[in-house]
Design an enzyme around this catalytic site. Sequence first.
Site, PDB file in Angstrom:
ATOM      1  N   ASP A  10       4.772  -0.351   1.773  1.00 28.58           N
ATOM      2  CA  ASP A  10       4.639   0.197   0.434  1.00 28.58           C
ATOM      3  C   ASP A  10       4.222  -0.947  -0.491  1.00 28.58           C
ATOM      4  O   ASP A  10       4.328  -2.122  -0.134  1.00 28.58           O
ATOM      5  CB  ASP A  10       5.990   0.790   0.012  1.00 28.58           C
ATOM      6  CG  ASP A  10       6.036   1.174  -1.441  1.00 28.58           C
ATOM      7  OD1 ASP A  10       5.165   1.945  -1.878  1.00 28.58           O
ATOM      8  OD2 ASP A  10       6.932   0.678  -2.156  1.00 28.58           O
ATOM      9  N   ASP A  12       4.364  -1.051  -4.737  1.00 25.38           N
ATOM     10  CA  ASP A  12       5.242  -1.296  -5.890  1.00 25.38           C
ATOM     11  C   ASP A  12       6.704  -1.326  -5.467  1.00 25.38           C
ATOM     12  O   ASP A  12       7.202  -0.389  -4.837  1.00 25.38           O
ATOM     13  CB  ASP A  12       5.060  -0.203  -6.942  1.00 25.38           C
ATOM     14  CG  ASP A  12       3.758  -0.349  -7.714  1.00 25.38           C
ATOM     15  OD1 ASP A  12       3.070  -1.366  -7.528  1.00 25.38           O
ATOM     16  OD2 ASP A  12       3.424   0.546  -8.500  1.00 25.38           O
TER      17      ASP A  12
END
Length: 266
Positions: A10, A12
């Site tokens: 991922d 952020d």
Amino acid sequence: MKNNNIVLFDMDGTLTEPRGKFDTELLVLFRKLVKYADIGILTGSDYNYIEDQLMKVIKFSEIRFSLHVLPCNGTKYYKPPKYPQDNLELVVENDMAKELGESCLREVFQIITRLQADACYSEIPLTGHFISYRGSMINWCPIGRNANQEQRNKFVEFDKQTGFRNRMATALRAHLSRRCPGRIDVKKGGETSFDIYPSGWDKTYALKHFKDRVCWFVGDKCDPGGNDYEIYEFLNNNGRAFKTRTTLETGWIIKDEIIPRLEGAT
């Protein structure tokens, strides 16, 4: 020597602060990791956000030749370049309008705009660019994607105190279940927004691109309702998924968990 592994990250909250630049301290670990596996960036953001936040990796680092970029939960897929002068190559791009149909898509936009109007009566900051249509996903940000960090921080605190996003998510799901039943999923995206997409287009969609590979995952929104939950649960059954809370912890996971296991498998 690589052994058919790919580690999906991922963005952020995992590789960057929310909407922040890539933590360059992770670049050293990435250089070690690509000796054993390819790297994938799997996020709800679209390519332009990824390119902005990970510019040093995508444009200038040798890691780009082992880098797979998977925007919008992997419903878009950019393959690594073959030659130094090449850019990453877009090879898959799904279309939410084709999947849902024009009528259902219009219903979605109508519901979001009505809820956004309601949000304007709350105490949240308001900026602009509330709805981002990304082709295979809609991102709805009640405070607006133009918010600066101070405004984002204010909203995050407001959300913690009032449960604002939980209420909005409940309302959104209720409306969608009546208007487009069983066809659309809603997840919290990052700290301020919602990702809205056809059912089944969560981050496990990215695994379709790597059916012949061993996939790993690192993300921060791995609890129910988070946009990393499904892929975390799927790969965690094999011990190949890790939940992080900070970019620093992501570094520890790469160094202390993933690389030693990949070294042992070579």
